[in-house]
Design a protein around this motif. Structure first.
Motif, short mmCIF file in Angstrom:
data_model
loop_
_atom_site.label_atom_id
_atom_site.label_comp_id
_atom_site.label_asym_id
_atom_site.label_seq_id
_atom_site.Cartn_x
_atom_site.Cartn_y
_atom_site.Cartn_z
N HIS A 34 36.44 41.62 23.48
CA HIS A 34 37.60 42.51 23.58
C HIS A 34 37.99 43.13 22.24
CE1 HIS A 34 38.20 40.34 27.47
NE2 HIS A 34 38.60 41.54 27.84
N ILE A 35 37.18 42.91 21.20
CA ILE A 35 37.50 43.48 19.89
C ILE A 35 37.70 45.00 19.94
CG2 ILE A 35 36.53 43.96 17.61
CD1 ILE A 35 35.58 41.09 17.48
N GLY A 155 34.00 38.65 30.30
CA GLY A 155 34.76 39.65 29.56
C GLY A 155 34.25 41.05 29.80
N ALA A 156 32.92 41.19 29.80
CA ALA A 156 32.33 42.51 30.07
C ALA A 156 32.64 42.96 31.49
CB ALA A 156 30.82 42.44 29.84
N ALA A 157 32.58 42.02 32.44
CA ALA A 157 32.88 42.37 33.83
C ALA A 157 34.34 42.80 33.99
CB ALA A 157 32.59 41.17 34.74
N ALA A 158 35.25 42.12 33.30
CA ALA A 158 36.66 42.48 33.37
C ALA A 158 36.91 43.87 32.80
CB ALA A 158 37.51 41.45 32.61
N GLN A 159 36.24 44.18 31.70
CA GLN A 159 36.40 45.51 31.12
C GLN A 159 35.77 46.57 32.00
OE1 GLN A 159 36.36 45.60 26.52
NE2 GLN A 159 35.00 43.90 27.05
N GLY A 160 34.64 46.21 32.62
CA GLY A 160 34.01 47.16 33.53
C GLY A 160 34.87 47.46 34.74
N ALA A 161 35.67 46.47 35.16
CA ALA A 161 36.57 46.66 36.30
C ALA A 161 37.86 47.35 35.91
CB ALA A 161 36.88 45.30 36.93
N GLY A 162 38.01 47.63 34.61
CA GLY A 162 39.21 48.34 34.16
C GLY A 162 40.42 47.46 33.94
N TRP A 163 40.23 46.16 33.81
CA TRP A 163 41.37 45.27 33.58
C TRP A 163 41.95 45.49 32.19
CZ3 TRP A 163 40.27 39.66 35.71
CH2 TRP A 163 40.00 39.74 37.09
N ASP A 164 43.26 45.38 32.11
CA ASP A 164 43.94 45.43 30.82
C ASP A 164 43.57 44.19 30.01
OD1 ASP A 164 46.35 44.78 28.95
OD2 ASP A 164 46.64 46.88 29.51
N VAL A 165 43.41 44.36 28.70
CA VAL A 165 43.02 43.24 27.85
C VAL A 165 44.03 42.10 27.94
CG1 VAL A 165 44.15 44.26 25.82
CG2 VAL A 165 42.32 42.58 25.52
N ARG A 166 45.30 42.43 28.14
CA ARG A 166 46.32 41.38 28.25
C ARG A 166 46.11 40.53 29.48
NH1 ARG A 166 51.23 45.54 27.50
NH2 ARG A 166 49.76 46.64 28.85
N LEU A 167 45.69 41.13 30.57
CA LEU A 167 45.42 40.38 31.79
C LEU A 167 44.21 39.47 31.60
CD1 LEU A 167 45.82 39.70 34.77
CD2 LEU A 167 44.49 41.76 35.34
N SER A 168 43.16 40.01 31.04
CA SER A 168 41.93 39.23 30.85
C SER A 168 42.19 38.00 29.97
CB SER A 168 40.84 40.09 30.21
OG SER A 168 40.52 41.19 31.03
N LEU A 169 42.87 38.21 28.85
CA LEU A 169 43.11 37.10 27.93
C LEU A 169 44.15 36.13 28.48
CD1 LEU A 169 42.92 38.87 24.46
CD2 LEU A 169 41.15 37.60 25.69
N SER A 170 45.07 36.63 29.30
CA SER A 170 46.03 35.73 29.94
C SER A 170 45.33 34.79 30.90
CB SER A 170 47.10 36.54 30.69
OG SER A 170 47.90 37.27 29.80
N LEU A 171 44.40 35.32 31.68
CA LEU A 171 43.64 34.47 32.60
C LEU A 171 42.77 33.47 31.83
CD1 LEU A 171 42.55 37.11 35.27
CD2 LEU A 171 44.30 35.33 35.50
N ALA A 172 42.21 33.91 30.70
CA ALA A 172 41.42 32.99 29.88
C ALA A 172 42.30 31.87 29.34
CB ALA A 172 40.76 33.76 28.73
N ALA A 173 43.52 32.21 28.93
CA ALA A 173 44.44 31.20 28.40
C ALA A 173 44.83 30.19 29.47
CB ALA A 173 45.68 31.87 27.83
N VAL A 174 45.15 30.68 30.66
CA VAL A 174 45.52 29.79 31.75
C VAL A 174 44.36 28.87 32.11
CG1 VAL A 174 46.14 29.70 34.20
CG2 VAL A 174 47.28 31.33 32.68
N ALA A 175 43.16 29.45 32.18
CA ALA A 175 41.98 28.63 32.48
C ALA A 175 41.77 27.57 31.41
CB ALA A 175 40.75 29.53 32.61
N GLY A 176 41.94 27.97 30.13
CA GLY A 176 41.75 27.02 29.04
C GLY A 176 42.72 25.86 29.11
N LEU A 177 44.00 26.16 29.38
CA LEU A 177 45.01 25.10 29.48
C LEU A 177 44.74 24.18 30.66
CD1 LEU A 177 48.22 27.14 28.62
CD2 LEU A 177 47.13 25.38 27.20
N ALA A 178 44.35 24.76 31.80
CA ALA A 178 44.06 23.95 32.98
C ALA A 178 42.87 23.03 32.74
CB ALA A 178 43.82 24.86 34.18
#
Length: 423
Positions: A34-35, A155-178
């Protein structure tokens, strides 16, 4: 200890450590892919980004140095929990940053968390490996690469689907904590008397080959581990410090070479062979593929021939690869050279971390943090050194720097031989 008699709790802990390594690679990859979106959002220049990435690395070194003593005092399981939580939460920061200042703060927090997680998860890995009484460290590092690959794809799939970077990283954070919450209770406790007892035993003897006296490069000092039930030679604190420095020097040289491959392999192929960018990118692909595959197999090699052999002959293979890269004028041969380099380097760092984690009864994590942080400097210094040299010599000629580094590692590979020490 036979593999078939290993306690189920130890097997569960091993699986948990696998996932922790994969989580670390996943979180790093989610930031990396996401850089471009993050730089657009914050409006920073490439030169500023380079400075921020260096700051991220510096914060990582701070995290490493702090995590070591904390893991020795409170146990690696506790520090893994804290560090994984920090890394998971702070991966949000770059996505929500709106300018240079907020991005700098976010990357400093993320770098600190990842540095602390590096040391604590490797300390836990050494603890699990000791319980297995056979080499398993390289497979953990292979899972780190696998987690990075998974993060890159998602990450590439999320960007290809047009997801906002905030959504992608939020889901990554939630997954990491879980994942952290689910895994930490399954890690091994390594505090108090249990830790001192397990560290007071001789480290796992990977192979009779490791029991041959090996020069460590410190004034002819050698290491031996008796094979007939005798007591291993203890090492004083000053000798342990020298051993830590020797391991850190080898880690520095290996990671220097790895950093050069990551940052300069594609450019070396493009400039030396005059190929297009897509073809040149195959160089790092070849390096990464063999490194990942090598880490999945290095444990068996270490079990059969010893840790010293993995480092010594691995770096020799990497040296042959670098010579091939510098001499070749043919693309397939050059790719073979980069593939040999990746294969040769693949098992070295895990053996160094295993050796560092088995030095002393009360300072294992601290010793490992020193090796980590000094070795990590090599990962940063290698690409910079090559960049400076390209002002004087062609890029391919500058590959003599990593070549010399791996040859020195080959010469002093005996520093990773197992040896019982006292705190």
């Amino acid at each position: 200890m036979a593999t078939t008699t290993i306690d189920p709790q130890i097997r569960i802990a091993r699986a948990a450590v696998f996932v922790v390594f994969a989580l670390n690679g996943f979180l790093l990859a989610m930031w990396v892919v996401h850089i471009p979106a993050i730089t657009d959002r914050t409006g920073i220049a490439h030169s500023t980004l380079g400075m921020f990435i260096l700051m991220l690395a510096g914060a990582g070194i701070v995290g490493m140095r702090i995590a070591g003593p904390l893991a020795d005092r409170f146990g690696s399981r506790t520090v893994v929990a804290a560090a994984a939580a920090i890394a998971s939460i702070s991966v949000l920061g770059p996505g929500f940053a709106t300018g240079p200042v907020s991005l700098a703060i976010a990357l400093a927090c993320f770098g600190f968390g990842n540095g602390a997680l590096d040391v604590s998860m490797n300390t836990q890995a050494v603890h699990v490996e000791r319980a297995y009484d056979r080499p398993i460290m390289s497979a953990f590092h292979a899972l780190f690469s696998g987690g990075g690959f998974l993060g890159s794809l998602l990450g590439a799939a999320a960007q290809g689907a047009g997801w906002d970077v905030r959504l992608s990283l939020s889901l990554a954070a939630v997954a990491g904590l879980a994942i952290t919450a689910a895994l930490v209770p399954r890690l091994l406790a390594d505090t108090g008397s249990a830790a001192r007892e397990v560290n007071s035993d001789a480290p796992p003897e990977s192979s009779p080959h490791d029991h041959i006296p090996e020069s460590t490069g410190h004034g002819g000092e050698s290491e031996t581990t008796p094979q007939n039930g005798g007591k291993a030679r203890s090492t004083t604190a000053p000798n342990r410090s020298r051993k830590v420095l020797a391991l850190a020097a080898i880690a520095f040289a290996l990671l220097l070479t790895e950093g050069v491959a990551a940052d300069w392999s594609a450019l070396q192929v493009r400039d030396h062979l005059d190929v297009d960018d897509a073809t040149a990118a195959l160089a790092f692909a070849a390096f990464s593929c063999t490194m990942t595959a090598g880490r999945f197999t290095a444990d068996r090699v270490a079990g059969a021939f010893g840790r010293v052999a993995v480092v010594r002959y691995g770096t020799l293979i990497a040296a042959f690869g670098l010579v091939l890269i510098m001499a070749s004028g043919w693309m397939p041969l050059t790719l073979l050279g980069w593939a040999m380099c990746g294969l040769g380097l693949s098992g070295g760092i895990p053996q160094i971390f295993t050796a560092a984690g088995n030095l002393g009864s009360t300072t294992a994590a601290t010793d490992m943090s020193r090796v980590f942080s000094l070795g990590y400097l090599g990962l940063l210094a290698g690409p910079s050194i090559i960049g400076w040299l390209t002002a004087l010599v062609p890029l391919t000629a500058a590959m003599f720097v990593p070549l010399i580094a791996v040859l020195l590692c080959c010469r002093y590979a005996g520093a990773v031989a197992p040896q019982q020490v006292t705190g």
